[in-house]
Structure formats: C-alpha cells, structure tokens
Design a protein around this motif. Structure first.
Motif, PDB file in Angstrom:
ATOM      1  N   ALA A  62       9.543  -5.264 -12.150  1.00  0.00           N
ATOM      2  CA  ALA A  62       8.296  -5.843 -11.649  1.00  0.00           C
ATOM      3  C   ALA A  62       7.699  -5.016 -10.514  1.00  0.00           C
ATOM      4  O   ALA A  62       6.474  -4.902 -10.400  1.00  0.00           O
ATOM      5  CB  ALA A  62       8.533  -7.268 -11.179  1.00  0.00           C
ATOM      6  N   LYS A  63       8.533  -4.431  -9.668  1.00  0.00           N
ATOM      7  CA  LYS A  63       8.012  -3.612  -8.566  1.00  0.00           C
ATOM      8  C   LYS A  63       7.261  -2.401  -9.092  1.00  0.00           C
ATOM      9  O   LYS A  63       6.241  -2.008  -8.536  1.00  0.00           O
ATOM     10  CB  LYS A  63       9.154  -3.138  -7.666  1.00  0.00           C
ATOM     11  CG  LYS A  63       9.773  -4.211  -6.843  1.00  0.00           C
ATOM     12  CD  LYS A  63      10.874  -3.615  -5.990  1.00  0.00           C
ATOM     13  CE  LYS A  63      11.695  -4.685  -5.340  1.00  0.00           C
ATOM     14  NZ  LYS A  63      12.810  -4.133  -4.580  1.00  0.00           N
ATOM     15  N   LEU A  64       7.766  -1.816 -10.143  1.00  0.00           N
ATOM     16  CA  LEU A  64       7.115  -0.630 -10.694  1.00  0.00           C
ATOM     17  C   LEU A  64       5.806  -0.967 -11.394  1.00  0.00           C
ATOM     18  O   LEU A  64       4.960  -0.094 -11.574  1.00  0.00           O
ATOM     19  CB  LEU A  64       8.053   0.080 -11.658  1.00  0.00           C
ATOM     20  CG  LEU A  64       9.330   0.632 -11.044  1.00  0.00           C
ATOM     21  CD1 LEU A  64      10.223   1.214 -12.127  1.00  0.00           C
ATOM     22  CD2 LEU A  64       9.014   1.672  -9.992  1.00  0.00           C
ATOM     23  N   ARG A  65       5.625  -2.207 -11.797  1.00  0.00           N
ATOM     24  CA  ARG A  65       4.361  -2.623 -12.401  1.00  0.00           C
ATOM     25  C   ARG A  65       3.358  -3.055 -11.358  1.00  0.00           C
ATOM     26  O   ARG A  65       2.179  -2.793 -11.474  1.00  0.00           O
ATOM     27  CB  ARG A  65       4.586  -3.774 -13.371  1.00  0.00           C
ATOM     28  CG  ARG A  65       5.304  -3.402 -14.621  1.00  0.00           C
ATOM     29  CD  ARG A  65       5.297  -4.550 -15.614  1.00  0.00           C
ATOM     30  NE  ARG A  65       5.476  -5.865 -15.044  1.00  0.00           N
ATOM     31  CZ  ARG A  65       6.623  -6.541 -15.042  1.00  0.00           C
ATOM     32  NH1 ARG A  65       7.683  -6.016 -15.592  1.00  0.00           N
ATOM     33  NH2 ARG A  65       6.700  -7.736 -14.519  1.00  0.00           N
ATOM     34  N   CYS A  66       3.819  -3.737 -10.322  1.00  0.00           N
ATOM     35  CA  CYS A  66       2.904  -4.314  -9.340  1.00  0.00           C
ATOM     36  C   CYS A  66       2.329  -3.290  -8.373  1.00  0.00           C
ATOM     37  O   CYS A  66       1.168  -3.391  -7.999  1.00  0.00           O
ATOM     38  CB  CYS A  66       3.603  -5.411  -8.556  1.00  0.00           C
ATOM     39  SG  CYS A  66       3.931  -6.865  -9.542  1.00  0.00           S
ATOM     40  N   CYS A  67       3.106  -2.322  -7.976  1.00  0.00           N
ATOM     41  CA  CYS A  67       2.621  -1.344  -7.000  1.00  0.00           C
ATOM     42  C   CYS A  67       1.422  -0.551  -7.515  1.00  0.00           C
ATOM     43  O   CYS A  67       0.412  -0.465  -6.818  1.00  0.00           O
ATOM     44  CB  CYS A  67       3.750  -0.422  -6.561  1.00  0.00           C
ATOM     45  SG  CYS A  67       4.969  -1.267  -5.550  1.00  0.00           S
TER      46      CYS A  67
ATOM     47  N   TRP B 208      -2.429  -0.914  -6.011  1.00  0.00           N
ATOM     48  CA  TRP B 208      -3.105   0.293  -5.526  1.00  0.00           C
ATOM     49  C   TRP B 208      -4.434   0.476  -6.250  1.00  0.00           C
ATOM     50  O   TRP B 208      -5.450   0.780  -5.619  1.00  0.00           O
ATOM     51  CB  TRP B 208      -2.211   1.512  -5.757  1.00  0.00           C
ATOM     52  CG  TRP B 208      -2.841   2.763  -5.274  1.00  0.00           C
ATOM     53  CD1 TRP B 208      -2.844   3.234  -3.992  1.00  0.00           C
ATOM     54  CD2 TRP B 208      -3.591   3.700  -6.044  1.00  0.00           C
ATOM     55  NE1 TRP B 208      -3.552   4.405  -3.938  1.00  0.00           N
ATOM     56  CE2 TRP B 208      -4.020   4.716  -5.180  1.00  0.00           C
ATOM     57  CE3 TRP B 208      -3.939   3.781  -7.381  1.00  0.00           C
ATOM     58  CZ2 TRP B 208      -4.778   5.789  -5.617  1.00  0.00           C
ATOM     59  CZ3 TRP B 208      -4.697   4.845  -7.813  1.00  0.00           C
ATOM     60  CH2 TRP B 208      -5.103   5.831  -6.942  1.00  0.00           C
ATOM     61  N   ALA B 209      -4.466   0.294  -7.543  1.00  0.00           N
ATOM     62  CA  ALA B 209      -5.705   0.445  -8.308  1.00  0.00           C
ATOM     63  C   ALA B 209      -6.730  -0.604  -7.897  1.00  0.00           C
ATOM     64  O   ALA B 209      -7.914  -0.302  -7.731  1.00  0.00           O
ATOM     65  CB  ALA B 209      -5.410   0.343  -9.809  1.00  0.00           C
ATOM     66  N   TRP B 210      -6.289  -1.840  -7.694  1.00  0.00           N
ATOM     67  CA  TRP B 210      -7.211  -2.891  -7.291  1.00  0.00           C
ATOM     68  C   TRP B 210      -7.788  -2.608  -5.920  1.00  0.00           C
ATOM     69  O   TRP B 210      -8.995  -2.724  -5.712  1.00  0.00           O
ATOM     70  CB  TRP B 210      -6.497  -4.241  -7.287  1.00  0.00           C
ATOM     71  CG  TRP B 210      -7.413  -5.351  -6.906  1.00  0.00           C
ATOM     72  CD1 TRP B 210      -8.236  -6.052  -7.726  1.00  0.00           C
ATOM     73  CD2 TRP B 210      -7.621  -5.871  -5.590  1.00  0.00           C
ATOM     74  NE1 TRP B 210      -8.936  -6.972  -6.999  1.00  0.00           N
ATOM     75  CE2 TRP B 210      -8.579  -6.883  -5.689  1.00  0.00           C
ATOM     76  CE3 TRP B 210      -7.080  -5.569  -4.339  1.00  0.00           C
ATOM     77  CZ2 TRP B 210      -9.017  -7.598  -4.576  1.00  0.00           C
ATOM     78  CZ3 TRP B 210      -7.523  -6.278  -3.241  1.00  0.00           C
ATOM     79  CH2 TRP B 210      -8.484  -7.288  -3.367  1.00  0.00           C
ATOM     80  N   SER B 211      -6.942  -2.218  -4.966  1.00  0.00           N
ATOM     81  CA  SER B 211      -7.431  -1.959  -3.616  1.00  0.00           C
ATOM     82  C   SER B 211      -8.336  -0.731  -3.581  1.00  0.00           C
ATOM     83  O   SER B 211      -9.312  -0.700  -2.827  1.00  0.00           O
ATOM     84  CB  SER B 211      -6.273  -1.804  -2.630  1.00  0.00           C
ATOM     85  OG  SER B 211      -5.482  -0.691  -2.973  1.00  0.00           O
ATOM     86  N   SER B 212      -8.057   0.264  -4.403  1.00  0.00           N
ATOM     87  CA  SER B 212      -8.935   1.439  -4.463  1.00  0.00           C
ATOM     88  C   SER B 212     -10.288   1.069  -5.049  1.00  0.00           C
ATOM     89  O   SER B 212     -11.331   1.504  -4.538  1.00  0.00           O
ATOM     90  CB  SER B 212      -8.299   2.534  -5.315  1.00  0.00           C
ATOM     91  OG  SER B 212      -7.097   2.963  -4.739  1.00  0.00           O
ATOM     92  N   ALA B 213     -10.288   0.275  -6.089  1.00  0.00           N
ATOM     93  CA  ALA B 213     -11.560  -0.151  -6.690  1.00  0.00           C
ATOM     94  C   ALA B 213     -12.349  -1.010  -5.717  1.00  0.00           C
ATOM     95  O   ALA B 213     -13.577  -0.871  -5.612  1.00  0.00           O
ATOM     96  CB  ALA B 213     -11.300  -0.914  -7.984  1.00  0.00           C
TER      97      ALA B 213
END
Length: 67
Positions: free
Chosen positions: A47-52, A56-61
């Motif tokens: 789950a950590k490898l999916r959520c990070c 990151w993509a959401w915060s960048s967008a």
C-alpha cells in the motif's frame, strides 16, 4: 462525484446536458478500462508503494492549478 460536477457544468458554465455528458465521458471510460489492472496491482504491491506516487501526483496537479 460525477453528478455534482455535471450539475456545476450545466449551471455555472451553461453547458447543455449532452455537452456535460460528453465532457465527463472520458473519465468513466478511463475508470472502466483501468479498473481491472489497478485491482490486480493492488493485490500485488504494498500500500505504501501505491499511495506515495498517487499523493505526489495529486499534490503536483493541485499545485499546478493554483495561480
């Protein structure tokens, strides 16, 4: 999620129901296409490898959308 967005498109932007539906159709198609792949991936990957990357993509967008 779709209903408030479609209503916003119609009331605020003045789109017709057909235009609003055509504008949101790609989101549904991507969700239907990617669903099986993401489901299998969630069974294999921690789950950590999916959520990070997702966070990151959401915060960048979000940051790119700010003035």
């Amino acid at each position: 999620m779709f209903l408030p967005f479609v209503l916003h498109l119609q009331t605020t932007l003045g789109l017709t129901p057909t235009q609003a539906g055509l504008l949101t159709a790609p989101m549904a198609l991507v969700a239907a296409t990617m669903g099986p792949f993401i489901g299998r991936l969630s069974d294999r990957v921690n789950a950590k490898l999916r959520c990070c990357p997702a966070c990151w993509a959401w915060s960048s967008a979000w940051r790119l959308s700010q003035p």
